[in-house]
Design an enzyme around this catalytic site. Sequence first.
Site, PDB file in Angstrom:
ATOM      1  CG  HIS A  57       9.420 -17.644  -4.463  1.00 56.38           C
ATOM      2  ND1 HIS A  57       8.153 -17.439  -4.955  1.00 56.38           N
ATOM      3  CD2 HIS A  57       9.267 -17.821  -3.137  1.00 56.38           C
ATOM      4  CE1 HIS A  57       7.274 -17.495  -3.970  1.00 56.38           C
ATOM      5  NE2 HIS A  57       7.935 -17.725  -2.838  1.00 56.38           N
ATOM      6  CD  GLU A  69       6.826 -20.967  -4.791  1.00 56.39           C
ATOM      7  OE1 GLU A  69       6.051 -20.796  -3.834  1.00 56.39           O
ATOM      8  OE2 GLU A  69       6.467 -20.867  -5.989  1.00 56.39           O
ATOM      9  CD1 TRP A 122       5.423 -16.530   6.505  1.00 55.67           C
ATOM     10  CD2 TRP A 122       6.477 -18.244   7.459  1.00 55.67           C
ATOM     11  NE1 TRP A 122       5.765 -17.429   5.505  1.00 55.67           N
ATOM     12  CE2 TRP A 122       6.408 -18.485   6.070  1.00 55.67           C
ATOM     13  CE3 TRP A 122       7.105 -19.192   8.269  1.00 55.67           C
ATOM     14  CZ2 TRP A 122       6.947 -19.623   5.475  1.00 55.67           C
ATOM     15  CZ3 TRP A 122       7.641 -20.344   7.676  1.00 55.67           C
ATOM     16  CH2 TRP A 122       7.562 -20.541   6.314  1.00 55.67           C
ATOM     17  CD  GLU A 124       1.549 -16.111  -3.178  1.00 53.96           C
ATOM     18  OE1 GLU A 124       1.862 -16.362  -2.016  1.00 53.96           O
ATOM     19  OE2 GLU A 124       1.616 -16.962  -4.091  1.00 53.96           O
ATOM     20  CG  ASP A 174       8.844 -15.573   1.227  1.00 55.76           C
ATOM     21  OD1 ASP A 174       7.947 -15.938   2.005  1.00 55.76           O
ATOM     22  OD2 ASP A 174       9.025 -16.080   0.114  1.00 55.76           O
TER      23      ASP A 174
END
Length: 891
Positions: free
Chosen positions: A762, A741, A530, A471, A478
């Site tokens: 993460h 995460e 986002w 990824e 984030d």
Amino acid sequence: MSLLVKALTVGGRPNPLGTDGKPPQFGWKLEAARRGTLQTAYRIQVADAEDGFDRPLWDTGKTESDASIRVTYEGPAPVSRMRYFYRVKAWDNFGGESDWSEIAWWETGLLSEDEWQARWITPDPAAIDPLAEPVFALRKSFELKSDVRSARVYATGVGVYDLYLNGEKVGDDILAPGWTSYRNRLQYQTYDVTDRLRAGSNGLGVLLANGWYKGDLTWSDKSCLYGDRRAALVQLHVTYADGTEEIVVSDPTWSAALGPIRYSEIYHGEIYDARLELGQWSRGDFDAAGWAAAASLDLPMSVLVPQENWPTRVTETIRPVAFIRTPSGEAVLDMGQNMVGRIRLSVEAPAGTAVRLQHAEVLDKEGNFYVGNLRSAKQTVEYIAKGEGTETYAPHFTFQGFRYVKVEGYPGIENGLPLDRFVGEVIHSDMPRSGEFECSHELVNQLQRNIVWGQRGNFLDVPTDCPQRDERLGWTGDAQVFVWTAAFNYDVGPFFQKWLRDLAADQKEDGGVPFVIPDVLDGDHSSAAWGDAAVVVPWAMYATYGDKALLAEQFDSMKAWVDYIRAQGESEYLWNTGFHFGDWLGLDAKENSYVGATPRDLIATAFYAYSAKLVRDAAEVLGREEDARKYGELYGRVVSAFREEFVTPSGRIAAPTQTAHVLALMFDLAEGEARARTARELNKLIEDNEFHLTTGFVGTPYLCHVLSANGYHETALKLLVQESYPSWLYSVNQGATTIWEHWDGIKPDGSFWSDDMNSYNHYAYGAIGDWLYRVVAGLDADGRAPAYKRARIEPRFGGEWLTSARAAYDSAYGRIEVSWRADGMSRAVEVALPPNTTAEVLLRGAALDALRESGRPVRGGAEGIASAADTADGVRLAVGSGVYRFEYPLA
């Protein structure tokens, strides 16, 4: 000298090489002996030679102003490949005048595509398969006269490259030119190679690998997303002492070969066969007979921009702390820290010996090497020895996320591994460290270290979600939730400037924002929280660094995002359509779901209001009155629509989740009694859950902020120091050295969350750092003056859990420090402010008559303290620069 000008910068950088043609913005810091020092005037001189200030190109004269950051150059337009020198002096409010600062400089790069004489080159496809896996080597020999005065190389590549000159690598950057929206923007780098050249024969070379441009990306195993041919562009300018110039460029006269790097991919690692090394291939006297010709490639020049981001470099080395023989017999190195980078190994072995390193973040509950969470990413490096004494190798064009390294094929491995033959090299964008935090609770200190390591590992040219699996993408959500924490720990100004320009370049025509930047996900875009990165991140850069120019540059992108939202809803002022990630990984999710229970339209409308407000605020800063009116009105209407839709007439938030209450409070969507009720009910939700959170990516960054701001600071502290699952300290007690995460990435019984999405590096939940610095330590900025020109110092003491805390931040004006100690009888607070700043200080629980500063009563006045008054919360003071120590007994 009582006043000193120091730390000169252009665009936030000291002595930048290879800038663009925009008017530079100057900054400097002051040093002064007296408290309360403010700059009242400055003078800047710019010259085209270090000894040319008697005939400056630009001289501001004595300019009455307190500005010492982001002062824009207004002299003659900069020209290409020119070094400019500048110096600054200042005056203060006590009548002091500094000497001239030390001389600093900036140097422009190639400012027009017409100045590029070089051509894109690649191996001749008739001789070398352009799709071959091995890394390409490209080279040229050339002759120079003596008396070289200066020399610069301007270079870039698609995908990633290393530049060599006369047998040595040029520069210490890695993975150049970085990852941008390649179709729109491609960075080139500028190198000063004056001391690398010699009279006579010289050699110039490039190693060229796939990188992000051509290599495998995403979990769908996509490749060649930007193009299927690697190519390099190199232009060397040599200036002799007599002023004449010689230019060496990449063109079809270069030669090409396949080198010893037989395979190199970002996700999968590298294979290096030392038996195939090319010798001194970048020296001028190298015999290139047998090499293939190079061929030109038609690629655009219009997309080229000078380097914007901090270079990616090795910033630290660490040694393995242990050798482990796992229950299944694997030979494993423990680095002691989940890190991002590479291993440099040394080995003595017969020719053909293959040493294989595989990288992983954790061991399973039996203690065996675990790679399930890597998904398809191989994270494997193989070195094949040439059999000539001690050989040393580190991969060139890949990086891994790991704590543990499984080693195979190393000579004598059956008896263990020599730890001194392996070194971990930590790699990330080389951002200067700007912030520090520590407190009396050691587990919280480890949490802070985990936050910092998580940022280092994921700020590798783009703000990635994770650094290990298939990824490693620039997820907007984030970045948005973590940006304030990030900007405290490191100077991320250039980092996010570059990323925001890519965001604007990849933004959809209708204003939608891709889920990841650069965009490689086939058009998926525009989830609430986002896409709001398009607004939140530029505002954070302005608030932290005073970068009004970047705010203006991104303003159209910010507006386009809010206008996109406005066009989506069934109602103009609610966002209740489309796909949204929601409260991602919220613990109140339904079984087998990643999405928390908070209604997605509530989250979407809350962020709609927040982004509309920030666009309004940005318009006011930029003096765009019509936009300020338009988006201010929109903000008001969205807030009203939110209250009508999601707040009952009696003041209850319609969704009984922690995140719903957090957003209503954080974004001022509940007012009056409804606000008080929302705070009470949030507190009760946490109490009923035995002081555990249930928030996901959306609610977690703001949870402790709203508790502290609305009368429930003790509850926020209980969440901070909670050690049982789910909590920040649960992972710390599980041995985490970065942020996970999932709250339960490793379960209490040692088993794992699902392999499909379980990163142990993460940074999103590390956003708690922002609350630690601003609230617990009490080091905050006053929103009325960006870049900490005016600080807000308000320590929120730690009850029975914390007895001390300290934070320090290197702002654009200088270092700000706050520390406190508290016991059952008294409190002590120390504050340090740099010249040309002020602060409002609130000392909770203090009474003015009992307050002392450095042993003296505050009532009656003290140098640097402009005012002091009792309030319902404590003593409120207005202070200037300097160092202060306040002490007071508890009432």
